[in-house]
Design a protein around this motif. Sequence first.
Motif, PDB file in Angstrom:
ATOM      1  N   ARG A   1      -2.816  11.399 -12.178  1.00 42.21           N
ATOM      2  CA  ARG A   1      -2.665  12.803 -11.799  1.00 42.21           C
ATOM      3  C   ARG A   1      -1.386  13.387 -12.379  1.00 42.21           C
ATOM      4  O   ARG A   1      -0.353  12.712 -12.430  1.00 42.21           O
ATOM      5  N   LEU A   2      -1.476  14.656 -12.782  1.00 40.60           N
ATOM      6  CA  LEU A   2      -0.278  15.364 -13.222  1.00 40.60           C
ATOM      7  C   LEU A   2       0.780  15.342 -12.122  1.00 40.60           C
ATOM      8  O   LEU A   2       0.445  15.388 -10.951  1.00 40.60           O
ATOM      9  N   PRO A   3       2.065  15.228 -12.504  1.00 39.74           N
ATOM     10  CA  PRO A   3       2.598  15.399 -13.855  1.00 39.74           C
ATOM     11  C   PRO A   3       2.504  14.167 -14.752  1.00 39.74           C
ATOM     12  O   PRO A   3       3.022  14.182 -15.864  1.00 39.74           O
ATOM     13  N   LEU A   4       1.876  13.094 -14.304  1.00 36.05           N
ATOM     14  CA  LEU A   4       1.684  11.941 -15.177  1.00 36.05           C
ATOM     15  C   LEU A   4       0.504  12.200 -16.108  1.00 36.05           C
ATOM     16  O   LEU A   4      -0.424  12.942 -15.764  1.00 36.05           O
TER      17      LEU A   4
ATOM     18  N   GLN B   1       5.227   4.014 -21.369  1.00 36.82           N
ATOM     19  CA  GLN B   1       4.921   5.442 -21.223  1.00 36.82           C
ATOM     20  C   GLN B   1       4.667   5.819 -19.766  1.00 36.82           C
ATOM     21  O   GLN B   1       3.951   6.765 -19.465  1.00 36.82           O
ATOM     22  N   GLY B   2       5.314   5.082 -18.875  1.00 32.11           N
ATOM     23  CA  GLY B   2       5.289   5.452 -17.468  1.00 32.11           C
ATOM     24  C   GLY B   2       4.351   4.620 -16.623  1.00 32.11           C
ATOM     25  O   GLY B   2       3.339   4.088 -17.091  1.00 32.11           O
ATOM     26  N   ASN B   3       4.702   4.517 -15.366  1.00 36.78           N
ATOM     27  CA  ASN B   3       3.937   3.775 -14.371  1.00 36.78           C
ATOM     28  C   ASN B   3       3.309   4.775 -13.387  1.00 36.78           C
ATOM     29  O   ASN B   3       4.004   5.670 -12.910  1.00 36.78           O
ATOM     30  N   PRO B   4       1.993   4.657 -13.084  1.00 36.48           N
ATOM     31  CA  PRO B   4       1.081   3.562 -13.389  1.00 36.48           C
ATOM     32  C   PRO B   4       0.137   3.803 -14.573  1.00 36.48           C
ATOM     33  O   PRO B   4      -0.929   3.175 -14.627  1.00 36.48           O
ATOM     34  N   ALA B   5       0.491   4.683 -15.495  1.00 39.51           N
ATOM     35  CA  ALA B   5      -0.410   4.942 -16.624  1.00 39.51           C
ATOM     36  C   ALA B   5      -0.714   3.666 -17.390  1.00 39.51           C
ATOM     37  O   ALA B   5      -1.856   3.414 -17.793  1.00 39.51           O
TER      38      ALA B   5
ATOM     39  N   VAL C   1       0.841  -1.195   0.000  1.00 37.86           N
ATOM     40  CA  VAL C   1       0.000   0.000   0.000  1.00 37.86           C
ATOM     41  C   VAL C   1       0.880   1.250   0.000  1.00 37.86           C
ATOM     42  O   VAL C   1       1.864   1.329   0.743  1.00 37.86           O
ATOM     43  N   LEU C   2       0.528   2.219  -0.836  1.00 39.85           N
ATOM     44  CA  LEU C   2       1.209   3.515  -0.894  1.00 39.85           C
ATOM     45  C   LEU C   2       2.678   3.403  -1.299  1.00 39.85           C
ATOM     46  O   LEU C   2       3.548   4.070  -0.737  1.00 39.85           O
ATOM     47  N   GLY C   3       2.941   2.554  -2.298  1.00 40.89           N
ATOM     48  CA  GLY C   3       4.243   2.569  -2.929  1.00 40.89           C
ATOM     49  C   GLY C   3       4.259   3.591  -4.054  1.00 40.89           C
ATOM     50  O   GLY C   3       3.334   4.398  -4.201  1.00 40.89           O
ATOM     51  N   THR C   4       5.292   3.559  -4.882  1.00 41.83           N
ATOM     52  CA  THR C   4       5.402   4.490  -6.001  1.00 41.83           C
ATOM     53  C   THR C   4       4.226   4.341  -6.957  1.00 41.83           C
ATOM     54  O   THR C   4       3.683   5.342  -7.453  1.00 41.83           O
ATOM     55  N   THR C   5       3.818   3.107  -7.226  1.00 40.37           N
ATOM     56  CA  THR C   5       2.732   2.839  -8.169  1.00 40.37           C
ATOM     57  C   THR C   5       1.417   3.444  -7.700  1.00 40.37           C
ATOM     58  O   THR C   5       0.509   3.683  -8.502  1.00 40.37           O
ATOM     59  N   ALA C   6       1.298   3.722  -6.409  1.00 42.60           N
ATOM     60  CA  ALA C   6       0.081   4.333  -5.860  1.00 42.60           C
ATOM     61  C   ALA C   6       0.012   5.834  -6.112  1.00 42.60           C
ATOM     62  O   ALA C   6      -0.947   6.476  -5.666  1.00 42.60           O
ATOM     63  N   GLU C   7       1.008   6.378  -6.831  1.00 43.81           N
ATOM     64  CA  GLU C   7       1.079   7.837  -7.031  1.00 43.81           C
ATOM     65  C   GLU C   7       1.058   8.569  -5.687  1.00 43.81           C
ATOM     66  O   GLU C   7       0.459   9.630  -5.534  1.00 43.81           O
ATOM     67  N   SER C   8       1.726   7.966  -4.721  1.00 38.95           N
ATOM     68  CA  SER C   8       1.695   8.509  -3.355  1.00 38.95           C
ATOM     69  C   SER C   8       2.272   9.919  -3.276  1.00 38.95           C
ATOM     70  O   SER C   8       1.896  10.693  -2.386  1.00 38.95           O
ATOM     71  N   ALA C   9       3.158  10.263  -4.213  1.00 42.85           N
ATOM     72  CA  ALA C   9       3.736  11.616  -4.210  1.00 42.85           C
ATOM     73  C   ALA C   9       2.697  12.690  -4.493  1.00 42.85           C
ATOM     74  O   ALA C   9       2.915  13.866  -4.174  1.00 42.85           O
ATOM     75  N   THR C  10       1.565  12.307  -5.085  1.00 44.10           N
ATOM     76  CA  THR C  10       0.527  13.294  -5.411  1.00 44.10           C
ATOM     77  C   THR C  10      -0.688  13.189  -4.494  1.00 44.10           C
ATOM     78  O   THR C  10      -1.696  13.863  -4.717  1.00 44.10           O
ATOM     79  N   LEU C  11      -0.615  12.360  -3.463  1.00 53.56           N
ATOM     80  CA  LEU C  11      -1.724  12.208  -2.529  1.00 53.56           C
ATOM     81  C   LEU C  11      -1.542  13.104  -1.314  1.00 53.56           C
ATOM     82  O   LEU C  11      -0.438  13.221  -0.773  1.00 53.56           O
ATOM     83  N   SER C  12      -2.630  13.700  -0.875  1.00 52.23           N
ATOM     84  CA  SER C  12      -2.587  14.473   0.363  1.00 52.23           C
ATOM     85  C   SER C  12      -2.527  13.517   1.553  1.00 52.23           C
ATOM     86  O   SER C  12      -2.770  12.315   1.424  1.00 52.23           O
TER      87      SER C  12
END
Length: 294
Positions: free
Chosen positions: A270-273, A249-253, A43-54
């Motif tokens: 979510r951007l920047p993805l 073309q990038g993960n997790p797209a 849960v909440l690894g890189t694939t989770a887009e955790s960098a863009t989650l509040s």
Amino acid sequence: MQSLIGTGVALVTPFKKDFSVDVEALRKIVNFQIDNGIDYLVVLGTTAESATLSKEEKELVIKTVVEANKGRLPLVLGVGGNNTQEVVAELQSRDFSDFTAVLSVSPYYNKPTQEGIYQHFKAVAEASPVPVILYNVPGRTASNMLPSTVIRLAQDFKNIVAIKEAAGDIVQAMKLIQNAPKGFLVISGDDMITLPMVLAGGAGVISVIGEGFPKQFSEMVHLGLNRKVDEAYQLHYLLADSIDMIFEQGNPAGIKEVFKTLGLAENTVRLPLVNVDENLAIRLKDFTNKISSM
């Protein structure tokens, strides 16, 4: 840490078209993994887009996964960053009663020396109330955690129990497997070389493609662990093209396009993805439909 042997998956965070967290889709994805033979959930690894989650969204994701899982599979929580004090503070304040371990990435952006990496994880190990899985992913962190540093950490801290090794270097992985203390798990973080790593003595994988095709990928890993090499490689080559495609073309797209075809979630990132282009979306849809019909 027998519960971390096999196939773990790095869960995505599904979003609705308005970019809010899609709780219902996340529940579906969790059940899809459990129903198709995955061994544990990250849960909440890189694939989770955790960098863009509040902070609030992260808590919502954790709550949703814990409730959907209902104790059926071991859970691993991503707790890492490039601010050591902040990571330590989270480890000291969070309730880990629902989690088997934490996955903690090597500090990114700062580009620490090997001694800096060692001291960071020394602080993490001393603060963590649960076992720690190191995460080496030089393509994202801009620094490679060398086998000598990993082995030093494994020898010095009993609660550092494993590494997710995602340098994409089978030779480096083999050095870890060869020299790590007994019981220390070397887990693949690179889907394409998961099977060779397992056959070399690795403990399994924390996968991205595995959550899109959990039945086939987890079966491949278990066949590898049981030394059924020919059968395992049949599944590897069945899935190999899809592994290239989901990261093209990038993960997790990429993996979110698979979930869209499976009817489990929207493909929203979510951007920047950004979403994959139409050509790749068509190829992923065709592959997913082919595998689903087998």
